[in-house]
Scaffold this active site. Structure first.
Site, PDB file in Angstrom:
ATOM      1  N   CYS A 131       0.844  -1.191   0.000  1.00 43.12           N
ATOM      2  CA  CYS A 131       0.000   0.000   0.000  1.00 43.12           C
ATOM      3  C   CYS A 131       0.877   1.239   0.000  1.00 43.12           C
ATOM      4  O   CYS A 131       1.893   1.292   0.704  1.00 43.12           O
ATOM      5  CB  CYS A 131      -0.896  -0.016   1.241  1.00 43.12           C
ATOM      6  SG  CYS A 131      -2.002   1.397   1.370  1.00 43.12           S
ATOM      7  N   HIS A 174      -9.367  -3.613  -2.321  1.00 42.38           N
ATOM      8  CA  HIS A 174      -8.352  -2.896  -1.532  1.00 42.38           C
ATOM      9  C   HIS A 174      -8.703  -1.414  -1.442  1.00 42.38           C
ATOM     10  O   HIS A 174      -8.640  -0.804  -0.366  1.00 42.38           O
ATOM     11  CB  HIS A 174      -6.981  -3.099  -2.190  1.00 42.38           C
ATOM     12  CG  HIS A 174      -5.847  -2.400  -1.518  1.00 42.38           C
ATOM     13  ND1 HIS A 174      -4.783  -3.076  -0.954  1.00 42.38           N
ATOM     14  CD2 HIS A 174      -5.574  -1.073  -1.327  1.00 42.38           C
ATOM     15  CE1 HIS A 174      -3.924  -2.200  -0.438  1.00 42.38           C
ATOM     16  NE2 HIS A 174      -4.374  -0.976  -0.662  1.00 42.38           N
ATOM     17  N   GLU A 175      -9.099  -0.824  -2.580  1.00 46.81           N
ATOM     18  CA  GLU A 175      -9.412   0.612  -2.594  1.00 46.81           C
ATOM     19  C   GLU A 175     -10.725   0.912  -1.873  1.00 46.81           C
ATOM     20  O   GLU A 175     -10.839   1.934  -1.177  1.00 46.81           O
ATOM     21  CB  GLU A 175      -9.442   1.140  -4.031  1.00 46.81           C
ATOM     22  CG  GLU A 175      -8.129   0.990  -4.800  1.00 46.81           C
ATOM     23  CD  GLU A 175      -6.910   1.478  -4.036  1.00 46.81           C
ATOM     24  OE1 GLU A 175      -7.009   2.492  -3.312  1.00 46.81           O
ATOM     25  OE2 GLU A 175      -5.846   0.834  -4.140  1.00 46.81           O
ATOM     26  N   HIS A 178     -10.211   1.246   1.715  1.00 47.67           N
ATOM     27  CA  HIS A 178      -9.686   2.553   2.136  1.00 47.67           C
ATOM     28  C   HIS A 178     -10.808   3.540   2.467  1.00 47.67           C
ATOM     29  O   HIS A 178     -10.692   4.323   3.412  1.00 47.67           O
ATOM     30  CB  HIS A 178      -8.799   3.157   1.053  1.00 47.67           C
ATOM     31  CG  HIS A 178      -7.372   2.731   1.116  1.00 47.67           C
ATOM     32  ND1 HIS A 178      -6.598   2.872   2.246  1.00 47.67           N
ATOM     33  CD2 HIS A 178      -6.560   2.167   0.177  1.00 47.67           C
ATOM     34  CE1 HIS A 178      -5.380   2.412   2.004  1.00 47.67           C
ATOM     35  NE2 HIS A 178      -5.328   1.972   0.762  1.00 47.67           N
TER      36      HIS A 178
END
Length: 204
Positions: A131, A174-175, A178
């Site tokens: 990351c 993954h995004e 966030h």
């Protein structure tokens, strides 16, 4: 001046100095949804995020700006707590080293993305994940869904629904993590980092 005001200035190129690191509370907050129709500021921010990813993958610009290569960026990583993510996944060269017919398997800025359905099967990258907001290696399988259906809006305020699998599914999850205040290592089994449950897909 807000972080977004600085980032969207015409002459500004997002670089590693703009990316906040673990420990910053923005990375642990649930980001706010953007409003529609999109403001010019939110459209420009999305374009700047995509520009960063393209620069990071370009050997010349990446070196010039001192960038770590990335395939995804979420607005909270640049200290803007909004539900905006950019994804840029390049296609590989063929076995003879020729460039792909299409440069990217996914190139999109997603506004208010959400996972609306997913597979029962889990998946993880064999080499783990990294990351841009984490300056250390955290080893282990990051357990995610093997397949996801994602709804989002584009910069033209149009709604889309896409089905993703493989690497693209991993990147988008993954995004989306966030914008929900989740970091990749939260999904690693702390006691047994390389535990692969039965049926889990390991992606090379």
């Amino acid at each position: 001046m807000s972080a977004q005001d600085k980032l969207i200035k015409a002459q500004h190129l997002i670089d590693m100095n703009d990316i906040i690191r673990e420990g910053n509370p923005t990375l642990r907050a649930v980001a706010k949804e953007v409003e529609f129709p999109l403001s010019d500021d939110d459209i420009i921010l999305g374009e700047k995020m995509m520009q960063f990813l393209k620069h990071s993958q370009d050997p010349v610009m990446g070196e010039k700006l001192g960038l770590r290569a990335g395939v995804g960026l979420a607005a909270p990583q640049i200290d803007v707590s909004k539900r905006i993510i950019a994804v840029l996944v390049p296609n590989p060269e063929d076995s003879e080293g020729n460039p792909p017919k299409e440069a990217y398997s996914m190139e999109e800025v997603l506004y208010n993305p959400k996972i609306v359905s997913h597979s029962v099967q889990d998946a993880a990258l064999a080499d783990g994940e990294g990351c841009l907001s984490v300056d250390r290696v955290v080893e282990g399988y990051v357990v995610r869904h093997a397949r996801v259906t994602v709804e989002y809006y584009d910069k033209h305020n149009e709604k889309h629904r896409i089905k993703l699998k493989g690497y693209n599914a991993i990147v988008v999850q993954h995004e989306i993590d966030h914008i929900n205040g989740v970091l990749f290592y939260d999904r690693i089994n702390a006691k047994n980092p390389f535990e692969a449950k039965e049926g889990m897909l390991i992606l090379n």
